[in-house]
Every structure is written in C-alpha cells, then in structure tokens.
Design an enzyme around this catalytic site. Structure first.
Site, mmCIF file in Angstrom:
data_model
loop_
_atom_site.group_PDB
_atom_site.id
_atom_site.type_symbol
_atom_site.label_atom_id
_atom_site.label_comp_id
_atom_site.label_asym_id
_atom_site.label_seq_id
_atom_site.Cartn_x
_atom_site.Cartn_y
_atom_site.Cartn_z
ATOM 1 N N THR A 97 0.859 -1.176 0.000
ATOM 2 C CA THR A 97 0.000 0.000 0.000
ATOM 3 C C THR A 97 0.898 1.229 0.000
ATOM 4 O OG1 THR A 97 -1.774 -1.128 1.195
ATOM 5 C CG2 THR A 97 -1.791 1.277 1.232
ATOM 6 N N LYS A 172 -7.464 1.152 -2.827
ATOM 7 C CA LYS A 172 -7.051 0.766 -1.475
ATOM 8 C C LYS A 172 -7.235 1.927 -0.497
ATOM 9 C CE LYS A 172 -5.370 -1.558 1.958
ATOM 10 N NZ LYS A 172 -4.069 -2.231 1.991
ATOM 11 N N LYS A 240 -0.066 5.639 8.298
ATOM 12 C CA LYS A 240 0.645 5.770 7.027
ATOM 13 C C LYS A 240 -0.341 5.761 5.871
ATOM 14 C CE LYS A 240 2.087 2.351 4.759
ATOM 15 N NZ LYS A 240 1.639 1.547 3.585
#
Length: 292
Positions: A97, A172, A240
């Site tokens: 990701t 995502k 993150k």
C-alpha cells in the site's frame, strides 16, 4: 506455472509467497532481513537471493509487498533493484500500500525498461494472507493485468482490474477510508452500550444480524471488549495509509472530514503507546478518555 520472485516477507508477504509455491510456481524470495528469508525457505523450500536484482533475474513476474514508498523505491531502482534484473516483457506486481504518485513514478521507470507494472494492493489482513483469501485491487494495462491475474489467484478471494496504473492504490485508499469510519463507529457503539450498563456481547449478537453488521464487528468486537489489541493491523500502518488518503484527497479535491478526524484519534492512540496495537484500539482510546 511460472518463474517468480517475491520481495518482502513480512506478515503478509511470508504467507503470500508460500501460496505461490503451493500453486506450483518456482519462487525466489528476497527480504531485507536475511533471517526471515531463511525461515521462509525452511517452511516452503524455493530459494533466496541477496538482492532484489538477483531475485528478479529471469523471473516472469516479480511480486513485492514491502512497507512504504521509500521501501518500494529501494527494491525497484538502482543497480541492485529488481528492475535491473528483470528481462523485457516481465511484469512487476506491487502488493504494497503506497501512494498513487510513487506507483506512477515507478511504472514510468518500468515502462522505459520494457517491463509491465501492476499496482495490486490487498485487503484482508494477516488472516486473509494466511488463508489465501485476499481482496486484490489492481491498476495497470489490460495485457499486464491479464498476464498477472492467474498468478495472483494463488492468494486471492477476489482480484479485479479497476483501471490504469494507480487505480489499485486509489481503491485501497477508499478501502482504508471505509475501515477508519467503521472502526470508530463500532468503538463508539460498544462504548455507548458499556456506559449504559449493557452487556456488549449481547448487544453485538443482536445488532450484528441487522444493518449494522460488518467484518470489523464480526472479527473485532470480542477482542475490543477484552481489551486485547496486540494483534492485527497496526495503528502505525493505518496512519501511514490515512496520510496517503488525505494527500490524495487534497490533490483530487475530495472532502474527507471523518477520515481526518479519525486520523487524529489514531494519533492519540500512538501517544498512548499503541502504535503497534490493532486499529480496533480506537475503543481503548474512548475507555481511556472516560477513565475506564
């Protein structure tokens, strides 16, 4: 069956690479910490390499699942990077990701070298990786995706091409936005029930069968009520990911007020020492605020 390389053997990559061996592929692995590569060899066979370039040499597909933008650049670029070892026509599949920006940057490098590139972040957590039941959201040229999809199938419950390079990472980000709101909502519901003197388990038994039901409720409510958070997807990693969501929203003009708020709640959890706790620890934050 194909000759493959897999870069990154963390909690996700370790079982994913194992599924590729079980599917009959020839797999060479690389991990920044050699001990993890040795443990993987003990469990699955195959072979390991000292650099991404060595792992990628002769591979038809190179899969990666590392930590962040900088980690991905490090395994892709330079004399010891994967791109230096891949032959023309090989396809790089990134399961990390990362930001859509670094995805497009690296895809451009890959294209200049005659390589295919598919961004293919995953959802389903460690349990999904271990069971080979991940949701894989992909971006890339149709031909590159069509070539890679049968390989990805070794650990996918569902795999779909959403659009061109970067579309997988944007999807995502949408996934993480949805999760952040769901976990905060679940935390508040359980906290509300507790403060009213109700049995949280009884409440969930009923409401989970109606419109409030979700994966988070089914898989996290018991550990939340038990104050158990030393498992699952870490708050540090979620922050993150949410940083990627918020930056991308700034670039596209999307409004994410709830996501921005929940990101600050996760910052509070980090200050509590919970950076490695599961994302469901938002519930612990509410208990801490009320002194429970």
């Amino acid at each position: 069956m194909a000759k493959l390389a897999f870069l990154g053997l963390g909690v996700m990559g370790f079982p994913m690479a194992g599924h590729l061996v079980a599917a009959g592929h020839e797999v060479t692995v690389y991990n920044r910490t050699p001990a993890k590569a040795e443990a993987w060899l003990d469990a699955h066979g195959g072979r390991s390499a000292a650099t991404p370039q060595e792992a990628a040499a002769g591979a038809e597909f190179v899969m990666a699942c590392v930590g962040n933008d900088d980690d991905l650049r490090a395994v892709c670029l330079g004399e010891t990077g994967a791109f230096a070892g891949m032959g023309k026509g090989a396809v790089f599949v990134d399961h990390t990701t990362v930001s859509p920006g670094v995805t497009r940057e690296l895809a451009a490098h890959a294209g200049e070298a005659g390589l295919g590139y598919v961004d293919a972040p995953v959802s389903g957590g460690q349990a999904g990786a271990e069971k080979g039941q991940l949701s894989v959201m992909c971006g890339g040229a149709e031909a590159d995706y069509a070539a890679a999809e049968p390989v990805i199938a070794a650990y996918a419950k569902i795999c779909r091409r959403i659009g061109e390079v970067g579309a997988g990472q944007v999807t995502k980000a949408a996934n993480q936005i949805a999760i952040a709101g769901l976990v905060q909502g679940l935390s508040e519901a359980l906290h509300f029930a507790e403060k009213a003197g109700l049995d949280g388990r009884a409440v969930v038994e009923v409401i989970s069968q109606g419109a409030a039901g979700s994966w988070q409720m089914e898989n996290r409510y018991e550990t939340m009520l038990d104050d158990a958070f030393e498992h699952g997807f870490a708050v540090d990693w979620m922050r993150k990911d949410l940083a990627i969501c918020l930056k991308t929203a700034d670039e596209t003009g999307a409004s994410l007020p709830v996501t921005a708020l929940v990101d600050q709640f996760y910052k509070d959890v980090q200050k509590m020492g919970g950076g490695r706790w599961d994302t469901s620890s938002l519930f612990k934050r509410l208990r801490r605020i009320d002194g429970d």
